[in-house]
Design a protein around this motif. Sequence first.
Motif, PDB file in Angstrom:
ATOM      1  N   TRP A  32      44.638 -11.166  10.702  1.00 41.26           N
ATOM      2  CA  TRP A  32      44.085 -10.705   9.422  1.00 41.26           C
ATOM      3  C   TRP A  32      44.732  -9.410   8.956  1.00 41.26           C
ATOM      4  O   TRP A  32      44.615  -9.041   7.786  1.00 41.26           O
ATOM      5  N   GLY A  36      47.029 -13.168   7.168  1.00 37.93           N
ATOM      6  CA  GLY A  36      45.770 -13.447   6.472  1.00 37.93           C
ATOM      7  C   GLY A  36      45.476 -12.506   5.319  1.00 37.93           C
ATOM      8  O   GLY A  36      44.432 -12.624   4.683  1.00 37.93           O
ATOM      9  N   PRO A  44      41.481 -10.580   1.976  1.00 37.54           N
ATOM     10  CA  PRO A  44      41.854 -11.577   2.983  1.00 37.54           C
ATOM     11  C   PRO A  44      41.854 -12.971   2.367  1.00 37.54           C
ATOM     12  O   PRO A  44      41.001 -13.296   1.530  1.00 37.54           O
ATOM     13  N   TYR A  45      42.835 -13.783   2.750  1.00 40.15           N
ATOM     14  CA  TYR A  45      42.763 -15.200   2.388  1.00 40.15           C
ATOM     15  C   TYR A  45      41.507 -15.800   3.015  1.00 40.15           C
ATOM     16  O   TYR A  45      41.003 -15.320   4.030  1.00 40.15           O
ATOM     17  N   SER A  47      41.167 -18.635   4.543  1.00 39.49           N
ATOM     18  CA  SER A  47      41.346 -19.360   5.799  1.00 39.49           C
ATOM     19  C   SER A  47      42.821 -19.491   6.146  1.00 39.49           C
ATOM     20  O   SER A  47      43.675 -19.540   5.250  1.00 39.49           O
ATOM     21  N   LEU A  48      43.103 -19.559   7.454  1.00 34.64           N
ATOM     22  CA  LEU A  48      44.459 -19.783   7.958  1.00 34.64           C
ATOM     23  C   LEU A  48      44.511 -21.073   8.764  1.00 34.64           C
ATOM     24  O   LEU A  48      43.519 -21.461   9.387  1.00 34.64           O
ATOM     25  N   HIS A  52      48.961 -19.964  11.339  1.00 40.84           N
ATOM     26  CA  HIS A  52      48.649 -18.707  10.657  1.00 40.84           C
ATOM     27  C   HIS A  52      49.170 -18.675   9.220  1.00 40.84           C
ATOM     28  O   HIS A  52      49.398 -17.606   8.655  1.00 40.84           O
ATOM     29  N   PRO A  54      48.295 -19.235   5.333  1.00 47.86           N
ATOM     30  CA  PRO A  54      47.082 -19.327   4.510  1.00 47.86           C
ATOM     31  C   PRO A  54      46.932 -20.692   3.870  1.00 47.86           C
ATOM     32  O   PRO A  54      47.914 -21.264   3.372  1.00 47.86           O
ATOM     33  N   SER A 359      38.263 -16.560   7.365  1.00 48.82           N
ATOM     34  CA  SER A 359      38.272 -15.101   7.468  1.00 48.82           C
ATOM     35  C   SER A 359      36.900 -14.531   7.788  1.00 48.82           C
ATOM     36  O   SER A 359      36.783 -13.351   8.150  1.00 48.82           O
TER      37      SER A 359
END
Length: 377
Positions: A32, A36, A44-45, A47-48, A52, A54, A359
Amino acid sequence: MPDASRPAHQPELTALFTTVHRHFHDVIVPMWQGPGWNAELALPYESLDSQHTPLPPQRYRAMACARQLYVFASLIGEVPDAVERAAALFRSLQRHFHDAEHGGWFYSIDPQGAPLDTGKDLYTHAFILFACAHYWSKVREPLVESTLNAALEVITRRFATDDGLYEANLGRDWSTCQSGPLQNPLMHLAEAFLAILSVRDDANVRQALRSLCDGMFKYFVDPQRQVMMEKPLKAVDNWYEPGHQFEWYFLLASSPLLRGGKLHTAVERSFSHTEQQGVDQQSGAVCAMLALEPQALARDATQRIWAQAEYLRALTLRPGSEGTLLRQLQAFEQHFLSPEGWNECLDAGGNISRRDMPSTTPYHLLTCYRGLADYLA
């Protein structure tokens, strides 16, 4: 001197905790800090994936920003650049989500940064309150405390009802959505109140917390099973979630203000029942949802990482649970942590059923690890 009244912990438990805690610092936090992080929006995005990368953003939520603010605020002094990241997240919370016209904070913005869902929900506001309390405890900046106070004021004035509880959802202009109260936002509001009381003496928050717990006991706790339902008792199609039972247990049992009260007593009494019905005795898996009757059948046997983390944290406050705690932490490391990060959800058979990493999950991992660290201290 060592406290002779406390049992010595198993070296195996201490060593395993060191391993999972290192995994958090070496694997999860850098996810993150780097891939992220959307530097353009300073958010923050959501989700990854396992590499890793996004996931293509559909939205950015204020709640996710607040959860990451809690994480990086908590890591100030432990992780390089945590103070800068926390400051950026705090600014983004105000820049992207604050509603200058009506007050409060939007639920979400679109990938370009424009308001998307402009409704006002208690869950989001509770996490903003929670994150600001933790951030203020580290930086003591007047702007942070004023934001905390603004969130507190809007929750008290806009969401509060006459019975000590709070509406779950309101419109952008604070118009009613007829949502009524729901368990999960109320639990996180209790968590936020406790966070405030940990950093300042606040008689109004103390009274609001007591009233909230009285309301939860009256309107959400099943009189027979003593479990916390997800919707008010008279609602149709109700259920309860073991993860939330354990989360409430930790909040109540860890607070001198709430320990021994009616709500704590109820959740304490139903703890063993929740374990028997909601935790697989062989694998240690915590299921997602249980029906109250008949025989507390699993309505959803999905194993979510946050529920496993809440069970671990709750066990740290249960006398005589060290053996169970070790087994659960072993299962947690084996089934839910990975070299790439973590497994968000497993199905009833223990197979990965959700492969992305949101995230919002590091918040659950950090609160769990903080509970374990306190237990082992």
